[in-house]
Design a protein around this motif. Structure first.
Motif, PDB file in Angstrom:
ATOM      1  N   VAL A 126       0.846  -1.198   0.000  1.00 47.13           N
ATOM      2  CA  VAL A 126       0.000   0.000   0.000  1.00 47.13           C
ATOM      3  C   VAL A 126       0.881   1.246   0.000  1.00 47.13           C
ATOM      4  O   VAL A 126       2.047   1.192   0.387  1.00 47.13           O
ATOM      5  N   TRP A 183       5.985   2.597  -1.534  1.00 46.48           N
ATOM      6  CA  TRP A 183       5.115   1.494  -1.158  1.00 46.48           C
ATOM      7  C   TRP A 183       5.628   0.822   0.112  1.00 46.48           C
ATOM      8  O   TRP A 183       6.826   0.688   0.306  1.00 46.48           O
ATOM      9  N   ASN A 215       1.268  -3.430   4.014  1.00 47.58           N
ATOM     10  CA  ASN A 215       0.088  -3.024   4.773  1.00 47.58           C
ATOM     11  C   ASN A 215       0.298  -3.334   6.259  1.00 47.58           C
ATOM     12  O   ASN A 215       0.594  -4.479   6.620  1.00 47.58           O
ATOM     13  N   ALA A 229      -6.930  -3.485   4.456  1.00 46.04           N
ATOM     14  CA  ALA A 229      -5.826  -2.713   3.880  1.00 46.04           C
ATOM     15  C   ALA A 229      -6.078  -1.237   4.175  1.00 46.04           C
ATOM     16  O   ALA A 229      -7.222  -0.777   4.149  1.00 46.04           O
ATOM     17  N   ASP A 249      -5.337   1.336   2.447  1.00 43.42           N
ATOM     18  CA  ASP A 249      -5.578   2.234   1.316  1.00 43.42           C
ATOM     19  C   ASP A 249      -7.052   2.266   0.906  1.00 43.42           C
ATOM     20  O   ASP A 249      -7.659   3.323   0.811  1.00 43.42           O
TER      21      ASP A 249
END
Length: 262
Positions: A10, A33, A36, A121, A123
């Protein structure tokens, strides 16, 4: 035991997000990145279970773009034995992601005894993939796990519910558990672990190889846009006692008509 841990890569929470030119998703160029955060607890619990069961194998799986395999390499540096990357668009929906994870497990040739996932997650915050995957695998699942214990062939988990209470479940394997913050303390990847991770097998698969077609997606994204900028705040001078009543009236009107909070 065959232990699978599903992870997602994420955007870093400090990354500045902006829509792409078409407004169909975010612009992924230049994004940092990370793994998560909830998945880190899943990785750690998988490794603890492996340590308690000699001969167990931990396989990390991620569905997403090939641009960066950092999350999978980190999982292997922490102690996972191998990894699978299913190449897919970053905007793949929850249904197709779960189906791709199931297909990758089947393609690996190992029947899962237990599957670990993060509860969600950070995001998209969908909270759907663990439950969808468990349904597709036809195994029981419990989410928001803050306690985990193996008792013989059974798994006993504690689940957080509203109000600070806990629910306790006893599961038969195979099963899926989705982890929450507080379950454990994820370890750091050591330098020797990082070096060993470079030699561990990382298998790459395409969506078609795991039986998923992009046309199966249940969700299509559109009209991604940044929220409107907040208007500047208003200041009022109430130092003069004679004007205070008038200022209070103005503030009350603005709270009622503009802010609409009273």
């Amino acid at each position: 035991m065959n232990i699978f841990v599903c992870i997602k890569q994420v955007p870093d929470t400090e990354t500045k997000i902006k829509p792409n030119d078409k407004g169909s998703y975010i612009d992924t160029t230049g994004i940092k990145w990370i793994t998560n955060p909830y998945d880190e607890f899943a990785i750690e619990q998988a490794l603890l279970l492996k340590a308690a069961n000699t001969g167990s194998v931990v396989t990390a799986i991620r569905v997403g773009g090939v641009k960066d395999t950092e999350a999978l390499r980190t999982a292997m540096a922490m102690g996972a034995d191998e990894a699978i990357l299913v190449e897919a668009p970053d905007d793949l929906d929850s249904y197709s992601t779960a189906k791709a994870l199931k297909g990758a497990m089947e393609k690996s040739g190992k029947k899962p005894d237990i599957v670990f996932c993060g509860k969600q997650a950070i995001d998209d915050d969908c909270l759907q993939v663990p439950q969808l995957l468990a349904q597709m695998l036809d195994i029981p699942s419990v989410s928001v796990i803050v306690g985990f214990e193996q008792k013989g062939e059974d798994i006993v988990v504690k689940r957080e519910i509203e109000g600070g209470s806990l629910e306790i479940y006893e599961l038969k394997t195979p099963c899926l558990v989705a982890t929450n913050k507080g379950l454990n303390t994820p370890r750091y990847a050591s330098l020797p672990g990082i070096m060993r991770a470079k030699k561990k097998p990382l298998q790459q698969m395409g969506l078609e190889e795991v039986g998923v077609s992009p046309s199966e997606s249940k969700v299509k994204y559109s009209q991604f846009r940044l929220p409107p900028e907040k208007p500047p705040g208003k200041k009022f001078d109430a130092m003069d006692e004679a004007q205070r009543a008038d200022v209070v009236g103005q503030v009350a009107q603005l709270l009622r008509k503009e802010a609409k909070v009273i």
